[in-house]
Design a protein around this motif. Structure first.
Motif, PDB file in Angstrom:
ATOM      1  N   TYR A 233       7.932  15.737   9.479  1.00 48.69           N
ATOM      2  CA  TYR A 233       7.376  14.819  10.482  1.00 48.69           C
ATOM      3  C   TYR A 233       8.380  13.706  10.808  1.00 48.69           C
ATOM      4  CZ  TYR A 233       4.284  11.205  12.458  1.00 48.69           C
ATOM      5  OH  TYR A 233       3.710  10.245  13.255  1.00 48.69           O
ATOM      6  N   LEU A 237      10.198  12.913  14.418  1.00 51.46           N
ATOM      7  CA  LEU A 237      10.180  11.589  15.051  1.00 51.46           C
ATOM      8  C   LEU A 237      11.584  11.160  15.458  1.00 51.46           C
ATOM      9  CD1 LEU A 237       7.688   9.414  12.926  1.00 51.46           C
ATOM     10  CD2 LEU A 237       7.451  10.056  15.337  1.00 51.46           C
ATOM     11  N   GLN A 289       4.176   5.738   9.777  1.00 50.13           N
ATOM     12  CA  GLN A 289       3.829   5.225  11.103  1.00 50.13           C
ATOM     13  C   GLN A 289       3.993   3.709  11.187  1.00 50.13           C
ATOM     14  OE1 GLN A 289      -0.097   7.099  11.237  1.00 50.13           O
ATOM     15  NE2 GLN A 289       0.613   8.442  12.876  1.00 50.13           N
ATOM     16  N   ALA A 292       7.786   2.937  11.324  1.00 54.63           N
ATOM     17  CA  ALA A 292       8.557   3.533  12.421  1.00 54.63           C
ATOM     18  C   ALA A 292       9.096   2.463  13.362  1.00 54.63           C
ATOM     19  CB  ALA A 292       7.690   4.533  13.191  1.00 54.63           C
ATOM     20  N   TYR A 293       8.314   1.393  13.575  1.00 55.17           N
ATOM     21  CA  TYR A 293       8.744   0.332  14.499  1.00 55.17           C
ATOM     22  C   TYR A 293       9.968  -0.434  13.973  1.00 55.17           C
ATOM     23  CZ  TYR A 293       4.400   1.235  17.019  1.00 55.17           C
ATOM     24  OH  TYR A 293       3.386   1.832  17.730  1.00 55.17           O
ATOM     25  N   SER A 318       5.979   3.688  20.171  1.00 55.19           N
ATOM     26  CA  SER A 318       4.540   3.902  20.297  1.00 55.19           C
ATOM     27  C   SER A 318       4.236   5.247  20.960  1.00 55.19           C
ATOM     28  CB  SER A 318       3.918   2.759  21.103  1.00 55.19           C
ATOM     29  OG  SER A 318       2.525   2.913  21.200  1.00 55.19           O
ATOM     30  N   LEU A 321       4.936   8.099  18.501  1.00 56.02           N
ATOM     31  CA  LEU A 321       3.874   8.272  17.501  1.00 56.02           C
ATOM     32  C   LEU A 321       2.657   8.966  18.093  1.00 56.02           C
ATOM     33  CD1 LEU A 321       4.129   4.844  15.641  1.00 56.02           C
ATOM     34  CD2 LEU A 321       4.850   7.081  14.799  1.00 56.02           C
ATOM     35  N   LYS A 322       2.412   8.743  19.389  1.00 55.19           N
ATOM     36  CA  LYS A 322       1.302   9.434  20.053  1.00 55.19           C
ATOM     37  C   LYS A 322       1.622  10.903  20.305  1.00 55.19           C
ATOM     38  CE  LYS A 322      -0.295   5.328  22.605  1.00 55.19           C
ATOM     39  NZ  LYS A 322      -0.392   4.732  23.966  1.00 55.19           N
TER      40      LYS A 322
END
Length: 332
Positions: A233, A237, A289, A292-293, A318, A321-322
């Motif tokens: 995952y 990303l 999650q 991630a920012y 964002s 992540l969606k």
């Protein structure tokens, strides 16, 4: 591998550390957590916020609460690399009369280094930190000098004053494990700050961790487990931040350069540190999650279209992540 007794001893220290820092720093729980994650993961942090939000105070308090050697470097336009790394001086042996060069260590030889307003110094001086941040050593006059461990740089920059500043190059930004943004305090937090900092009472911060404890905690972080599905995952990303390999339309339209493999390493390592900070020995999807920012926001370079439409890198993250679905194993 550390014994169960050692693990319990180290984990018991983390709440004590938060308590000691909380004596001085009011609120800012997310910022404090991200700073501690950076420290536990053995990396460096870039802290951005307007003046007066206690960036310097946070780092100084962290140093006091960890019983580490602390140095503050005020970055200015005339700062030279030798002002950071150190320099050789000519000395004389009084017994023989012979002269020799002796290396005088600069302020970078510390456990916790505050690089205050790092973007106020030219790129030549900024680059002096590259080897220190990546290799935990510096080279001067052909000789290599190992930095003490733990070694942690927290750099600050002001987002509103751009006159007389030098934006950090992408290579320098990539060396920072997390890009931490500090916001204004809430109304209640600001009220507490006003009440607690304008009187005569000065809280005393006690050392909750030694430098040896920190090194052991950094080793323990790497023993935290992460499932192969979550590793995959993370890989998806990071790969989807690149326009050439993404399936996310926002990335194709607005991103010029995506994150490199170091971003995936940073995301896994900081997720492990967050799990340990929350007294867990395995990484969960929310760990990834959440981080991630601060892991990706400085490793994605947007284009002019994004700037024109006021789309920043947090918005891109964002959307990522969606778009990237969590593995089914993490939804159980």
């Amino acid at each position: 591998m550390q014994t169960e007794e050692q693990v319990h001893y180290l984990l018991a220290k983390l709440p004590q550390l938060k308590t000691e820092i909380g004596k001085i720093i009011v609120g800012q729980e997310q910022v404090l957590e991200e700073v501690l994650i950076t420290l536990l993961a053995g990396g460096h942090g870039l802290l951005e916020g307007v003046p007066g939000l206690a960036k310097t105070l946070l780092v100084r308090t962290l140093a006091n609460a960890t019983d580490c050697v602390f140095r503050r470097i005020q970055f200015t336009p005339d700062l030279m690399p030798t002002d950071i790394l150190g320099t050789e001086i000519l000395e004389e042996d009084h017994s023989t009369g012979k002269r020799f060069f002796k290396f005088n260590e600069g302020p970078v030889f510390a456990n916790i280094v505050l690089a205050d307003e790092i973007n106020r110094t030219p790129p030549k001086t900024q680059a002096a930190l590259l080897e220190a941040m990546q290799e935990f050593e510096i080279t001067y006059a052909g000789k290599t000098y190992v930095l003490p461990r733990p070694f942690f740089i927290l750099a600050t920059q002001n987002p509103i004053e751009q006159a007389g500043t030098y934006p950090l190059p992408e290579a320098q930004l990539d060396r920072f494990l997390l890009y931490i943004r500090i916001q204004y305090p809430t109304e209640q937090e600001e009220l507490s700050i006003l009440a607690n900092t304008t009187g005569t009472h000065q809280p005393e911060v006690k050392a909750a961790l030694t430098s040896h404890d920190l090194v052991q905690l950094q080793k323990l972080v790497r023993e935290v487990t992460i499932s192969p599905d979550l590793v995959s995952y993370v890989n998806q990303l990071v790969r989807n931040t690149r326009s050439a390999t993404t399936t996310v339309s926002m990335v194709k339209e607005y991103v010029r350069w995506g994150a490199g493999p170091r971003a995936g390493q940073a995301l896994i390592l900081t997720a492990k540190a967050r799990a340990l900070l929350h007294n867990r020995f395995s990484v969960t999807a929310p760990d990834i999650q959440t981080l991630a920012y601060p892991v990706l926001r400085h490793r994605i370079v947007t284009d002019f279209n994004a700037e024109a439409e006021e789309i920043n890198t947090d918005r891109v993250v964002s959307e990522l992540l969606k778009a990237i679905k969590l593995p089914k194993s993490s939804l159980k």
